[in-house]
Design a protein around this motif. Structure first.
Motif, mmCIF file in Angstrom:
data_model
loop_
_atom_site.group_PDB
_atom_site.id
_atom_site.type_symbol
_atom_site.label_atom_id
_atom_site.label_comp_id
_atom_site.label_asym_id
_atom_site.label_seq_id
_atom_site.Cartn_x
_atom_site.Cartn_y
_atom_site.Cartn_z
ATOM 1 N N UNK A 71 -4.916 -56.176 32.222
ATOM 2 C CA UNK A 71 -3.739 -56.471 33.065
ATOM 3 C C UNK A 71 -2.386 -55.815 32.621
ATOM 4 N N UNK A 72 -2.214 -55.889 31.111
ATOM 5 C CA UNK A 72 -1.198 -55.606 30.262
ATOM 6 C C UNK A 72 -1.280 -54.160 30.342
ATOM 7 N N UNK A 73 -2.452 -53.464 30.205
ATOM 8 C CA UNK A 73 -2.408 -52.132 30.195
ATOM 9 C C UNK A 73 -1.988 -51.406 31.321
ATOM 10 N N UNK A 74 -2.583 -52.015 32.659
ATOM 11 C CA UNK A 74 -2.132 -51.448 33.706
ATOM 12 C C UNK A 74 -0.642 -51.561 34.003
ATOM 13 N N UNK A 75 -0.085 -52.679 33.656
ATOM 14 C CA UNK A 75 1.619 -52.939 33.654
ATOM 15 C C UNK A 75 2.169 -52.042 32.736
ATOM 16 N N UNK B 111 -8.368 -47.389 27.088
ATOM 17 C CA UNK B 111 -6.778 -46.795 27.010
ATOM 18 C C UNK B 111 -6.235 -47.163 28.084
ATOM 19 N N UNK B 112 -4.892 -47.169 27.979
ATOM 20 C CA UNK B 112 -4.139 -47.442 29.140
ATOM 21 C C UNK B 112 -4.398 -46.583 30.259
ATOM 22 N N UNK B 113 -4.613 -45.260 30.231
ATOM 23 C CA UNK B 113 -4.629 -44.437 31.006
ATOM 24 C C UNK B 113 -5.558 -44.401 32.192
ATOM 25 N N UNK B 114 -6.637 -45.389 31.732
ATOM 26 C CA UNK B 114 -7.713 -45.584 32.633
ATOM 27 C C UNK B 114 -8.110 -47.218 32.890
ATOM 28 N N UNK C 211 -10.354 -51.977 34.864
ATOM 29 C CA UNK C 211 -10.610 -53.481 34.967
ATOM 30 C C UNK C 211 -11.292 -53.885 36.272
ATOM 31 N N UNK C 212 -11.776 -52.972 37.081
ATOM 32 C CA UNK C 212 -12.490 -53.465 38.148
ATOM 33 C C UNK C 212 -13.826 -53.881 37.682
#
Length: 326
Positions: free
Chosen positions: A267-271, A313-316, A321-322
């Protein structure tokens, strides 16, 4: 299904020792079981992180699925609680013990007692440092040394080999903290432009990670910190809070990489607040019980059994997360 590993002792004595266990290990779960049901003692480190909670659930759910009587002891972060719980399980003559040790050392005597009683011990997640490997039946866990290497390799790639790094260590004396420190440093030391300017313990806890990061920002100045390497996600999430409260943008002004790969980290990466996570898979229950069944059936199993880990990594992260189960 399995051989009668140990002779059962009187019910009154089991009740007495069961009461002792509930007072020494932070409580225990003990469902009723008939004489043909295997009784497994499970000693956990505590509930210090989302990863640890998922780890506990994995073992408990697998035990229930297979119809075992699982006795659970929570160490509450204290090695002495774990040792008391372990001794109680030996006295109760459980069929097997699953131990997730808080620290590596101090287990020799307890493990010798279990061996003398004919109780196989499976070491889970963290390793033990003993003089004789025959004191435990097998080990199941992630390759925490390799995790540190994976994190360092990402840092080299991401920074081009030039950065000032601060490190948030896990619990002192625990095998993940020891391994993740040594292996990370072994790679970083090969690159003169990369420097670990500070390394302190946050005890794998979010609040501690925030506190340590606040102290590091004050000590070094944010302009002198390029990247945070956290031994687990919870400490990284705490560090993110500290960076934000300092008026800075995490993952941009200061990059962050952590280990575990729990949902909160994704969630932090998505944000856009965390750059990368190295997985440490907590779903170790199924493999642990697969091996225990073989051990109790008299079969030989490998001494060291590792679960598979990946780097995210953040990019994916929005897609990855799904698929997360924890």
């Amino acid at each position: 299904m399995f051989p009668d590993v140990l002779k059962k002792i009187p019910l009154t004595f089991l009740i007495i020792t069961g009461l002792f266990l509930s007072g020494c290990g932070g409580g225990s779960d003990d469902s009723s079981a008939d004489s043909d049901t295997l009784t497994i003692g499970f000693i956990q480190t505590g509930a210090e992180s989302d990863w640890r909670k998922a780890h506990t659930v994995s073992v408990k759910e697998e035990a229930e699925k297979r119809g075992y009587n699982l006795k659970f002891a929570d160490g509450q972060g204290k090695p002495e609680n774990q040792i008391k719980a372990f001794s109680s399980f030996v006295v109760q003559r459980v069929d097997a013990i699953i131990l997730a040790p808080i620290v590596e050392t101090g287990w020799e005597t307890a493990l010798r007692k279990a061996k003398a009683a004919g109780i196989p011990v499976l070491i889970l997640d963290r390793t033990v440092d003993v003089s004789d490997d025959s004191l435990f039946a097998t080990y199941v866990g992630a390759d925490t040394y390799q995790e540190g290497i994976q994190a360092a390799e990402w840092v080299v790639k991401e920074t081009g080999g030039k950065a000032n790094i601060v490190e948030l260590q896990g619990t002192p004396g625990s095998s993940p903290a020891i391994n993740r420190l040594k292996s990370f440093k072994s790679v970083i030391d090969q690159h003169p432009g990369l420097k670990i300017i500070d390394s302190q313990s946050g005890d794998f806890r979010r609040a501690n990670g925030k506190q340590v990061m606040e102290a590091m920002l004050k000590k070094h100045g944010p302009e002198n910190i390029d990247l945070v390497y956290a031994h687990n996600d919870d400490m990284a999430l705490g560090a993110i809070q500290a960076i934000e409260e300092a008026g800075l943008k995490p993952a941009v002004y200061i990059k962050l990489i952590s280990i575990d790969a729990v949902r909160a980290a994704f969630e932090a990466m998505v944000d856009g607040k965390l750059n990368c996570v190295v997985e440490c898979n907590p779903l170790q229950g199924p493999l642990a019980f697969d091996l225990l069944e073989k051990i109790l059936a008299g079969e030989t199993v490998a001494k060291d059994n590792r679960v598979k880990d990946e780097v995210f990594e953040m990019a994916h992260a929005a897609e990855d997360i799904k698929t997360r189960a924890y």
